[in-house]
Scaffold this motif. Structure first.
Motif, PDB file in Angstrom:
ATOM      1  N   SER A   1       0.971  -1.164   0.131  1.00  0.00           N
ATOM      2  CA  SER A   1       0.029   0.162   0.072  1.00  0.00           C
ATOM      3  C   SER A   1       0.839   1.265   0.063  1.00  0.00           C
ATOM      4  N   CYS A   2       2.050   0.948   0.385  1.00  0.00           N
ATOM      5  CA  CYS A   2       2.967   2.288   0.726  1.00  0.00           C
ATOM      6  C   CYS A   2       3.207   2.727  -0.676  1.00  0.00           C
ATOM      7  N   TYR A   3       3.267   3.988  -1.040  1.00  0.00           N
ATOM      8  CA  TYR A   3       3.771   4.439  -2.276  1.00  0.00           C
ATOM      9  C   TYR A   3       4.817   5.670  -1.872  1.00  0.00           C
ATOM     10  N   GLN A   4       5.557   5.438  -0.916  1.00  0.00           N
ATOM     11  CA  GLN A   4       6.931   6.200  -0.760  1.00  0.00           C
ATOM     12  C   GLN A   4       6.706   7.911  -0.630  1.00  0.00           C
ATOM     13  N   CYS A   5       5.628   8.367  -0.196  1.00  0.00           N
ATOM     14  CA  CYS A   5       5.398   9.717  -0.107  1.00  0.00           C
ATOM     15  C   CYS A   5       6.359  10.345   0.888  1.00  0.00           C
ATOM     16  N   GLY A   6       6.774   9.547   1.802  1.00  0.00           N
ATOM     17  CA  GLY A   6       7.688   9.907   2.876  1.00  0.00           C
ATOM     18  C   GLY A   6       7.180  10.986   3.967  1.00  0.00           C
ATOM     19  N   LYS A   7       5.699  10.925   4.024  1.00  0.00           N
ATOM     20  CA  LYS A   7       5.203  11.633   5.036  1.00  0.00           C
ATOM     21  C   LYS A   7       5.218  10.919   6.471  1.00  0.00           C
ATOM     22  N   CYS A   8       5.583   9.755   6.631  1.00  0.00           N
ATOM     23  CA  CYS A   8       5.689   9.299   7.758  1.00  0.00           C
ATOM     24  C   CYS A   8       7.148   9.651   8.219  1.00  0.00           C
TER      25      CYS A   8
ATOM     26  N   ASP B   1       0.086   1.271   9.140  1.00  0.00           N
ATOM     27  CA  ASP B   1       0.531   1.249  10.573  1.00  0.00           C
ATOM     28  C   ASP B   1       1.900   1.062  10.525  1.00  0.00           C
ATOM     29  N   VAL B   2       2.923   2.235  10.274  1.00  0.00           N
ATOM     30  CA  VAL B   2       4.123   1.781  10.368  1.00  0.00           C
ATOM     31  C   VAL B   2       4.675   1.308  11.503  1.00  0.00           C
ATOM     32  N   PRO B   3       4.329   1.645  12.860  1.00  0.00           N
ATOM     33  CA  PRO B   3       4.868   1.112  14.063  1.00  0.00           C
ATOM     34  C   PRO B   3       4.607  -0.354  14.228  1.00  0.00           C
ATOM     35  N   ARG B   4       3.282  -0.967  13.383  1.00  0.00           N
ATOM     36  CA  ARG B   4       3.336  -2.410  13.484  1.00  0.00           C
ATOM     37  C   ARG B   4       4.206  -3.055  12.808  1.00  0.00           C
ATOM     38  N   ILE B   5       4.478  -2.267  11.793  1.00  0.00           N
ATOM     39  CA  ILE B   5       5.724  -2.935  10.830  1.00  0.00           C
ATOM     40  C   ILE B   5       6.929  -2.869  11.575  1.00  0.00           C
ATOM     41  N   MET B   6       7.211  -1.848  12.070  1.00  0.00           N
ATOM     42  CA  MET B   6       8.484  -1.738  13.190  1.00  0.00           C
ATOM     43  C   MET B   6       8.734  -2.927  14.147  1.00  0.00           C
ATOM     44  N   GLU B   7       7.266  -3.097  14.796  1.00  0.00           N
ATOM     45  CA  GLU B   7       7.304  -4.156  15.733  1.00  0.00           C
ATOM     46  C   GLU B   7       7.340  -5.714  15.142  1.00  0.00           C
ATOM     47  N   ALA B   8       7.003  -5.719  14.011  1.00  0.00           N
ATOM     48  CA  ALA B   8       7.183  -6.943  13.312  1.00  0.00           C
ATOM     49  C   ALA B   8       8.312  -7.288  13.070  1.00  0.00           C
ATOM     50  N   LEU B   9       9.085  -6.290  12.650  1.00  0.00           N
ATOM     51  CA  LEU B   9      10.617  -6.641  12.385  1.00  0.00           C
ATOM     52  C   LEU B   9      11.447  -6.700  13.697  1.00  0.00           C
TER      53      LEU B   9
ATOM     54  N   PRO C   1       9.177  12.032  15.066  1.00  0.00           N
ATOM     55  CA  PRO C   1      10.025  12.499  15.951  1.00  0.00           C
ATOM     56  C   PRO C   1      11.394  12.047  16.533  1.00  0.00           C
ATOM     57  N   PHE C   2      11.815  10.924  15.998  1.00  0.00           N
ATOM     58  CA  PHE C   2      13.020  10.285  16.095  1.00  0.00           C
ATOM     59  C   PHE C   2      13.948  10.108  15.084  1.00  0.00           C
ATOM     60  N   SER C   3      13.440  10.805  13.817  1.00  0.00           N
ATOM     61  CA  SER C   3      14.187  10.419  12.358  1.00  0.00           C
ATOM     62  C   SER C   3      15.361  10.834  12.455  1.00  0.00           C
ATOM     63  N   PHE C   4      15.895  12.111  13.322  1.00  0.00           N
ATOM     64  CA  PHE C   4      17.045  12.593  13.612  1.00  0.00           C
ATOM     65  C   PHE C   4      18.337  11.557  14.005  1.00  0.00           C
ATOM     66  N   ALA C   5      17.628  10.758  14.718  1.00  0.00           N
ATOM     67  CA  ALA C   5      18.674   9.442  15.285  1.00  0.00           C
ATOM     68  C   ALA C   5      18.588   8.365  14.489  1.00  0.00           C
ATOM     69  N   MET C   6      17.774   8.360  13.453  1.00  0.00           N
ATOM     70  CA  MET C   6      17.778   6.948  12.670  1.00  0.00           C
ATOM     71  C   MET C   6      18.661   6.844  11.500  1.00  0.00           C
TER      72      MET C   6
ATOM     73  N   LEU D   1      18.289   4.951   9.005  1.00  0.00           N
ATOM     74  CA  LEU D   1      17.309   4.712   7.875  1.00  0.00           C
ATOM     75  C   LEU D   1      16.009   5.259   8.288  1.00  0.00           C
ATOM     76  N   LEU D   2      15.550   6.075   7.351  1.00  0.00           N
ATOM     77  CA  LEU D   2      14.263   6.837   7.631  1.00  0.00           C
ATOM     78  C   LEU D   2      13.074   5.605   7.810  1.00  0.00           C
ATOM     79  N   PRO D   3      11.764   5.996   8.459  1.00  0.00           N
ATOM     80  CA  PRO D   3      10.694   4.540   8.304  1.00  0.00           C
ATOM     81  C   PRO D   3      10.277   4.617   6.995  1.00  0.00           C
ATOM     82  N   SER D   4      10.322   5.575   5.961  1.00  0.00           N
ATOM     83  CA  SER D   4       9.782   5.241   4.651  1.00  0.00           C
ATOM     84  C   SER D   4      10.698   4.472   3.900  1.00  0.00           C
ATOM     85  N   HIS D   5      12.194   4.558   4.356  1.00  0.00           N
ATOM     86  CA  HIS D   5      13.281   3.815   3.733  1.00  0.00           C
ATOM     87  C   HIS D   5      13.159   2.303   4.093  1.00  0.00           C
ATOM     88  N   ILE D   6      12.638   2.121   5.317  1.00  0.00           N
ATOM     89  CA  ILE D   6      12.708   0.878   5.994  1.00  0.00           C
ATOM     90  C   ILE D   6      11.335  -0.017   5.377  1.00  0.00           C
TER      91      ILE D   6
END
Ligand code: SF4
Ligand code: SF4
Length: 135
Positions: free
Chosen positions: A28-35, A88-96, A40-45, A47-52
């Motif tokens: 479903s993700c079309y890589q718009c980058g809004k996530c 739901d990106v956090p669910r994907i992070m949790e799955a990882l 708020p934690f992208s400064f420390a990542m 890879l950005l959430p959309s990259h993941i």
């Protein structure tokens, strides 16, 4: 030689597992980058959430495992609210994270403990020893 690509052909076991655990349709993700823009934690990542998400779509499990992004995600839900595709990106992070901890080794293998040790050791010590080597 003509190669025909389809969503079904590029799907891997890794992608299937992430979709099963997270309940999300990764494509479903079309890589718009809004996530990423709102995280708020992208400064420390590294890879950005959309990259993941893109790397999961491509089945790049090893590269994702080498990134610290999934461990920095605090499940604040900002990205999920901002996503125009309802991913739901956090669910994907949790799955990882779940997949990594499934693969890692226990500090102490429960089956190696004797009945005497199980009886004598404090419960909190047993639980601590069943933690995984992660990160
Ligand atoms: S906001 Fe949604 S659609 Fe946009 S990149 Fe992030 S997960 Fe993909
Ligand atoms: S849930 Fe995780 S990835 Fe999404 S905005 Fe919050 S910290 Fe960033």
């Amino acid at each position: 030689m003509k190669v025909e690509l389809s969503i079904e052909k590029v799907r891997s076991e890794f992608i299937e597992k992430i979709e099963e655990i997270s309940g999300q349709n990764l494509f479903s993700c079309y890589q718009c980058g809004k996530c990423s823009a709102g995280c708020p934690f992208s400064f420390a990542m590294d890879l950005l959430p959309s990259h993941i998400i893109r790397m999961v779509q491509l089945g790049l499990q090893e590269d994702i495992g080498n990134s610290k992004t999934m461990w920095l995600c605090s499940s604040c839900l900002t990205c999920g609210v901002r996503c125009p595709r309802g991913v739901d990106v956090p669910r994907i992070m949790e799955a990882l994270r779940v997949l990594v901890t499934r693969d890692k080794i226990n500090y102490v293998e429960p089956s190696s403990l004797t009945p005497e040790q199980l009886e004598e050791l404090p419960q909190i010590a047993l639980i601590s020893n069943f933690r995984k080597f992660t990160g």
